[in-house]
Design a protein around this motif. Structure first.
Motif, PDB file in Angstrom:
ATOM      1  N   LYS A   1      31.488  54.190  52.101  1.00  0.00           N
ATOM      2  CA  LYS A   1      31.321  54.381  53.112  1.00  0.00           C
ATOM      3  C   LYS A   1      31.881  54.350  53.980  1.00  0.00           C
TER       4      LYS A   1
ATOM      5  N   TYR B   1      18.999  65.856  53.463  1.00  0.00           N
ATOM      6  CA  TYR B   1      19.842  64.467  53.593  1.00  0.00           C
ATOM      7  C   TYR B   1      21.635  65.031  54.488  1.00  0.00           C
TER       8      TYR B   1
ATOM      9  N   ALA C   1      23.122  57.811  47.720  1.00  0.00           N
ATOM     10  CA  ALA C   1      24.004  57.490  48.863  1.00  0.00           C
ATOM     11  C   ALA C   1      24.723  56.044  48.936  1.00  0.00           C
ATOM     12  N   ARG C   2      23.927  55.472  47.697  1.00  0.00           N
ATOM     13  CA  ARG C   2      24.073  53.526  48.204  1.00  0.00           C
ATOM     14  C   ARG C   2      25.888  53.971  47.506  1.00  0.00           C
ATOM     15  N   LYS C   3      26.229  55.485  46.135  1.00  0.00           N
ATOM     16  CA  LYS C   3      26.915  55.501  45.408  1.00  0.00           C
ATOM     17  C   LYS C   3      28.339  56.254  46.092  1.00  0.00           C
TER      18      LYS C   3
ATOM     19  N   LYS D   1      18.168  58.265  48.113  1.00  0.00           N
ATOM     20  CA  LYS D   1      19.276  57.136  48.784  1.00  0.00           C
ATOM     21  C   LYS D   1      19.717  56.351  47.016  1.00  0.00           C
ATOM     22  N   GLN D   2      19.685  57.019  45.614  1.00  0.00           N
ATOM     23  CA  GLN D   2      20.030  56.762  45.068  1.00  0.00           C
ATOM     24  C   GLN D   2      22.090  56.372  45.213  1.00  0.00           C
TER      25      GLN D   2
ATOM     26  N   VAL E   1      25.708  63.834  51.258  1.00  0.00           N
ATOM     27  CA  VAL E   1      24.649  63.660  49.919  1.00  0.00           C
ATOM     28  C   VAL E   1      24.137  64.621  48.874  1.00  0.00           C
TER      29      VAL E   1
END
Length: 145
Positions: A143, A102, A138-140, A135-136, A106
């Motif tokens: 951006k 990753y 990365a969403r946090k 994935k969890q 991350v």
């Protein structure tokens, strides 16, 4: 009672090798996170200690044997430094290779989770668990613009 360094130093080397192999097999994950990958160098460091324990014997050998010993000793020190600073893929525990797939952001979020003392060990039991955790996290992450 005197302690014989020719016995203790190789014994310490064996302990480093054991500890390095134990970590390599996926145990003590918390220690690996805190060591910042430097623990991979424990295996060759243990070999350096074992070599150091034989210095006295090696110095009594013919010059060619002694110089070969010294060359191998220096090579092992170099290998220790290399494995500590840039661990080869084959020496890394499997779960670490999963994590390192990753992006760095991350990975830093994963390390922060570990350092915060959150329960994270269930997130590295399988590649699927690492994927879900990444994935969890990365969403946090904020951006990029």
């Amino acid at each position: 009672m005197t302690i014989d360094p020719n016995f203790v130093i190789p014994l310490m080397g064996a302990a480093f090798i054991f500890f390095g192999v134990y970590i390599r097999l996926g145990n003590l994950k918390q220690v690996y996170w805190k060591s910042r990958r430097s623990i991979i160098g424990y295996i060759p460091l243990g070999i350096v200690f074992i070599f150091a324990g034989f210095y006295e014997r090696a110095s009594r050998q013919p010059a060619l044997i002694f110089y070969l010993y010294l060359a191998l000793f220096v090579i092992m020190i170099g290998l220790t430094i290399y494995c500590t600073t840039r661990p080869p893929e084959f020496m890394k525990p499997t779960w670490v290779r999963w994590v390192e797939k990753y992006p760095r952001a991350v990975q830093k979020a994963m390390a922060a989770t570990v350092e915060d003392g959150n329960d994270w060990k269930q997130n590295v039991v399988s590649e699927v668990a690492v994927d879900a955790w990444a994935k969890q996290l990365a969403r946090k992450l904020p951006k990029k613009k």
